[in-house]
Design a protein around this motif. Structure first.
Motif, PDB file in Angstrom:
ATOM      1  N   TYR A  90      11.065   3.851  -3.070  1.00 12.61           N
ATOM      2  CA  TYR A  90       9.748   3.274  -3.349  1.00 12.61           C
ATOM      3  C   TYR A  90       9.001   3.208  -2.030  1.00 12.61           C
ATOM      4  CZ  TYR A  90      11.172   1.725  -7.986  1.00 12.61           C
ATOM      5  OH  TYR A  90      11.591   1.688  -9.286  1.00 12.61           O
ATOM      6  N   ILE A  91       7.824   3.799  -1.996  1.00 16.14           N
ATOM      7  CA  ILE A  91       6.961   3.676  -0.828  1.00 16.14           C
ATOM      8  C   ILE A  91       6.250   2.330  -0.953  1.00 16.14           C
ATOM      9  CG2 ILE A  91       4.925   4.599   0.324  1.00 16.14           C
ATOM     10  CD1 ILE A  91       6.511   7.020   0.442  1.00 16.14           C
ATOM     11  N   ILE A  92       6.312   1.548   0.105  1.00 18.56           N
ATOM     12  CA  ILE A  92       5.594   0.277   0.156  1.00 18.56           C
ATOM     13  C   ILE A  92       4.752   0.316   1.426  1.00 18.56           C
ATOM     14  CG2 ILE A  92       5.791  -2.221   0.328  1.00 18.56           C
ATOM     15  CD1 ILE A  92       8.321  -2.076  -1.297  1.00 18.56           C
ATOM     16  N   THR A  93       3.436   0.316   1.268  1.00 17.58           N
ATOM     17  CA  THR A  93       2.562   0.592   2.404  1.00 17.58           C
ATOM     18  C   THR A  93       1.264  -0.198   2.356  1.00 17.58           C
ATOM     19  OG1 THR A  93       1.465   2.387   3.603  1.00 17.58           O
ATOM     20  CG2 THR A  93       1.498   2.557   1.208  1.00 17.58           C
ATOM     21  N   SER A  94       0.656  -0.327   3.500  1.00 14.78           N
ATOM     22  CA  SER A  94      -0.681  -0.914   3.584  1.00 14.78           C
ATOM     23  C   SER A  94      -1.752   0.180   3.588  1.00 14.78           C
ATOM     24  CB  SER A  94      -0.816  -1.788   4.838  1.00 14.78           C
ATOM     25  OG  SER A  94      -0.516  -1.020   5.978  1.00 14.78           O
ATOM     26  N   SER A  95      -1.324   1.431   3.548  1.00 15.74           N
ATOM     27  CA  SER A  95      -2.261   2.549   3.564  1.00 15.74           C
ATOM     28  C   SER A  95      -3.106   2.561   2.286  1.00 15.74           C
ATOM     29  CB  SER A  95      -1.512   3.878   3.674  1.00 15.74           C
ATOM     30  OG  SER A  95      -2.409   4.962   3.536  1.00 15.74           O
ATOM     31  N   ILE A  96      -4.399   2.726   2.463  1.00 13.17           N
ATOM     32  CA  ILE A  96      -5.308   2.853   1.317  1.00 13.17           C
ATOM     33  C   ILE A  96      -5.783   4.304   1.165  1.00 13.17           C
ATOM     34  CG2 ILE A  96      -6.052   0.444   1.332  1.00 13.17           C
ATOM     35  CD1 ILE A  96      -8.584   1.413   2.825  1.00 13.17           C
ATOM     36  N   ASP A  97      -5.181   5.189   1.949  1.00 10.33           N
ATOM     37  CA  ASP A  97      -5.545   6.604   1.939  1.00 10.33           C
ATOM     38  C   ASP A  97      -4.982   7.280   0.688  1.00 10.33           C
ATOM     39  OD1 ASP A  97      -6.010   9.292   2.426  1.00 10.33           O
ATOM     40  OD2 ASP A  97      -5.399   9.181   4.533  1.00 10.33           O
ATOM     41  N   LYS A  98      -5.861   7.808  -0.154  1.00 12.05           N
ATOM     42  CA  LYS A  98      -5.438   8.499  -1.380  1.00 12.05           C
ATOM     43  C   LYS A  98      -4.571   9.720  -1.073  1.00 12.05           C
ATOM     44  CE  LYS A  98      -7.389   5.984  -4.522  1.00 12.05           C
ATOM     45  NZ  LYS A  98      -6.556   5.124  -5.345  1.00 12.05           N
ATOM     46  N   VAL A  99      -4.738  10.300   0.109  1.00  9.69           N
ATOM     47  CA  VAL A  99      -3.923  11.445   0.511  1.00  9.69           C
ATOM     48  C   VAL A  99      -2.453  11.025   0.598  1.00  9.69           C
ATOM     49  CG1 VAL A  99      -3.458  13.090   2.376  1.00  9.69           C
ATOM     50  CG2 VAL A  99      -5.815  12.610   1.695  1.00  9.69           C
TER      51      VAL A  99
END
Length: 129
Positions: A90-99
């Motif tokens: 599971y990726i858990i991130t603060s990134s809001i980049d749709k890429v």
């Protein structure tokens, strides 16, 4: 869930790592929690574990943006060694980049993409409880 499972958290933020680890400990669902601070350290640690224990963790929670190796570096290398692995990432991130979200779908190991902060309820949900 069977308490014989192992989980690995790969996260460079010490506060978020500690919080996630405490939430997982609180569930009492896992016999072992492994933690690493970047993708390279995690890859090397998991390969050592495979050599000594004969297995990888059942679950991996993976941050994207980390020093040394980011999630993509980790996944590129780790996926070369997981042909018979039944676990999930599971990726858990603060990134809001749709890429980033789109790129995560390129890896068959990745079961989900979650945005921080991930609360206790979501942790319980992703383990199908």
């Amino acid at each position: 869930m069977n308490r014989n499972k192992t989980i690995c958290i790969i996260e460079d933020d010490p506060n978020y790592l500690m919080l996630t680890q405490k939430m997982i400990e609180f569930t009492t669902l896992f016999k072992e929690i492994l933690t690493f601070r970047n993708g390279k350290q995690a890859f090397e640690g998991l390969m050592d574990r495979k050599a000594s224990h004969g297995d990888f963790p059942d679950f991996i929670l993976l941050d994207i943006n980390m020093p040394i190796w980011d999630a993509w570096d980790f996944l590129d290398e780790f996926s070369k060694h997981t042909q018979d692995w039944n676990g999930v990432v599971y990726i858990i991130t603060s990134s809001i980049d749709k890429v980033d979200e789109s790129k995560s779908k390129e890896y068959s190991l990745v079961k989900g993409y979650l945005k921080k902060p991930v609360g206790f309820e979501k942790i319980i949900e992703i383990f199908n409880l």
